[in-house]
Design a protein around this motif. Sequence first.
Motif, PDB file in Angstrom:
ATOM      1  N   GLU A  10       0.831  -1.170   0.043  1.00  0.00           N
ATOM      2  CA  GLU A  10       0.123   0.108  -0.023  1.00  0.00           C
ATOM      3  C   GLU A  10       0.870   1.245   0.096  1.00  0.00           C
ATOM      4  O   GLU A  10       0.723   2.220  -0.772  1.00  0.00           O
ATOM      5  N   ILE A  11       1.668   1.387   0.864  1.00  0.00           N
ATOM      6  CA  ILE A  11       2.685   2.362   0.932  1.00  0.00           C
ATOM      7  C   ILE A  11       3.342   2.433  -0.589  1.00  0.00           C
ATOM      8  O   ILE A  11       3.858   3.546  -0.854  1.00  0.00           O
ATOM      9  N   GLU A  12       3.817   1.542  -1.301  1.00  0.00           N
ATOM     10  CA  GLU A  12       4.622   1.428  -2.278  1.00  0.00           C
ATOM     11  C   GLU A  12       3.568   2.216  -3.416  1.00  0.00           C
ATOM     12  O   GLU A  12       3.850   2.945  -4.431  1.00  0.00           O
ATOM     13  N   ALA A  65       4.120   5.558  -5.391  1.00  0.00           N
ATOM     14  CA  ALA A  65       3.840   5.885  -6.836  1.00  0.00           C
ATOM     15  C   ALA A  65       2.992   7.036  -7.320  1.00  0.00           C
ATOM     16  O   ALA A  65       3.301   7.469  -8.278  1.00  0.00           O
ATOM     17  N   LYS A  66       1.976   6.879  -6.407  1.00  0.00           N
ATOM     18  CA  LYS A  66       0.949   8.257  -6.766  1.00  0.00           C
ATOM     19  C   LYS A  66       1.429   9.554  -6.477  1.00  0.00           C
ATOM     20  O   LYS A  66       1.323  10.425  -7.242  1.00  0.00           O
ATOM     21  N   VAL A  67       2.195   9.548  -5.579  1.00  0.00           N
ATOM     22  CA  VAL A  67       3.049  10.953  -4.992  1.00  0.00           C
ATOM     23  C   VAL A  67       4.059  11.237  -6.153  1.00  0.00           C
ATOM     24  O   VAL A  67       4.034  12.348  -6.575  1.00  0.00           O
ATOM     25  N   LYS A  68       4.827  10.353  -6.835  1.00  0.00           N
ATOM     26  CA  LYS A  68       5.518  10.373  -7.914  1.00  0.00           C
ATOM     27  C   LYS A  68       4.936  11.024  -9.188  1.00  0.00           C
ATOM     28  O   LYS A  68       5.684  11.807  -9.786  1.00  0.00           O
ATOM     29  N   GLU A  69       3.795  10.408  -9.210  1.00  0.00           N
ATOM     30  CA  GLU A  69       3.163  10.650 -10.304  1.00  0.00           C
ATOM     31  C   GLU A  69       2.205  12.018 -10.257  1.00  0.00           C
ATOM     32  O   GLU A  69       2.303  12.766 -11.335  1.00  0.00           O
ATOM     33  N   SER A  70       1.690  12.401  -9.327  1.00  0.00           N
ATOM     34  CA  SER A  70       0.833  13.279  -9.152  1.00  0.00           C
ATOM     35  C   SER A  70       1.268  14.683  -8.240  1.00  0.00           C
ATOM     36  O   SER A  70       0.571  15.321  -8.025  1.00  0.00           O
ATOM     37  N   GLY A  71       2.268  14.284  -7.434  1.00  0.00           N
ATOM     38  CA  GLY A  71       2.670  15.048  -6.317  1.00  0.00           C
ATOM     39  C   GLY A  71       2.112  14.803  -5.000  1.00  0.00           C
ATOM     40  O   GLY A  71       1.269  14.208  -4.843  1.00  0.00           O
ATOM     41  N   GLU A  72       2.801  15.632  -3.899  1.00  0.00           N
ATOM     42  CA  GLU A  72       2.495  15.279  -2.679  1.00  0.00           C
ATOM     43  C   GLU A  72       1.126  15.724  -2.372  1.00  0.00           C
ATOM     44  O   GLU A  72       0.346  15.380  -1.527  1.00  0.00           O
ATOM     45  N   ASN A  73       0.476  16.779  -3.050  1.00  0.00           N
ATOM     46  CA  ASN A  73      -0.747  17.241  -2.831  1.00  0.00           C
ATOM     47  C   ASN A  73      -1.838  16.316  -3.208  1.00  0.00           C
ATOM     48  O   ASN A  73      -3.348  16.493  -2.951  1.00  0.00           O
ATOM     49  N   GLN A  92      -2.903   8.687   4.158  1.00  0.00           N
ATOM     50  CA  GLN A  92      -2.062   8.267   3.361  1.00  0.00           C
ATOM     51  C   GLN A  92      -0.621   8.545   3.688  1.00  0.00           C
ATOM     52  O   GLN A  92       0.427   7.900   3.625  1.00  0.00           O
ATOM     53  N   SER A  93      -0.548  10.010   4.035  1.00  0.00           N
ATOM     54  CA  SER A  93       0.905  10.411   4.339  1.00  0.00           C
ATOM     55  C   SER A  93       1.198   9.693   5.806  1.00  0.00           C
ATOM     56  O   SER A  93       2.538   9.763   6.072  1.00  0.00           O
ATOM     57  N   ILE A  94       0.375   9.608   6.828  1.00  0.00           N
ATOM     58  CA  ILE A  94       0.624   8.957   8.001  1.00  0.00           C
ATOM     59  C   ILE A  94       1.095   7.617   7.684  1.00  0.00           C
ATOM     60  O   ILE A  94       2.166   7.036   8.105  1.00  0.00           O
ATOM     61  N   LYS A  95       0.623   6.649   6.614  1.00  0.00           N
ATOM     62  CA  LYS A  95       1.138   5.638   6.166  1.00  0.00           C
ATOM     63  C   LYS A  95       2.338   5.749   5.605  1.00  0.00           C
ATOM     64  O   LYS A  95       3.410   4.888   5.746  1.00  0.00           O
ATOM     65  N   LEU A  96       2.672   6.720   4.898  1.00  0.00           N
ATOM     66  CA  LEU A  96       4.171   6.674   4.377  1.00  0.00           C
ATOM     67  C   LEU A  96       5.242   6.976   5.417  1.00  0.00           C
ATOM     68  O   LEU A  96       6.190   6.569   5.356  1.00  0.00           O
ATOM     69  N   SER A  97       4.795   7.815   6.641  1.00  0.00           N
ATOM     70  CA  SER A  97       5.789   8.021   7.575  1.00  0.00           C
ATOM     71  C   SER A  97       6.112   6.707   8.338  1.00  0.00           C
ATOM     72  O   SER A  97       7.016   6.450   9.095  1.00  0.00           O
TER      73      SER A  97
END
Length: 137
Positions: A21-23, A27-35, A41-46
Motif C-alpha cells: 500500500e505504501i509503495e 507511486a501516486k506521489v511520484k506521479e501526481s505530487g504530494e498534494n 496516506q501521509s501517515i502510512k508513508l511515515s
Amino acid sequence: VGYTPGKQDKVLRKLNKKLREIENIEAKVKESGENSINEDQSIKLSAKSKILAEIMEIERSDLDHNRKKSTEQTESSVATYYSTKVKLSQLYKNANNKLALAKEYLSLVRRYPMKIRSVVFHTRRMCKEVLEKYQLM
C-alpha cells in the motif's frame, strides 16, 4: 517482538500488505505530487521505516529459529550415529563378499587412521576364508 513461528507468517503477510500500500502511495506521489494524497496516506508513508524494521526483525528471528532447529537436528543425528555401535562379528556375518568388506574397512581406515596392528588383525579376520583357501594364513 516475539512471535511464535505460526503467527509470524500471518504478521508478515499483514506487514507486506501495508508495504505494498505504501509503495502504491509513493507511486501516486511520484506521479501526481504530494498534494494528491490525503492525511491518512501521509501517515502510512511515515510508517514505512517502522514496518521495514519490523519485517526485518521477524525474518531475523525466523532465521535464528531455523538455525537453532537445524543445529538441534544435526546434534541429534550425530549423537545417534555415534551411539549406534555395530560389532565386527555382526558385520562379518551380514557381509556376502568378505573381500569387499575388507576393502570398505581399509577405505575407512584411510579416512580415520588407527594402529596398523589393529588394521592387520581385522583385515585378516575378515578375509580368513580366502587366506586359508590360498594357504596364506
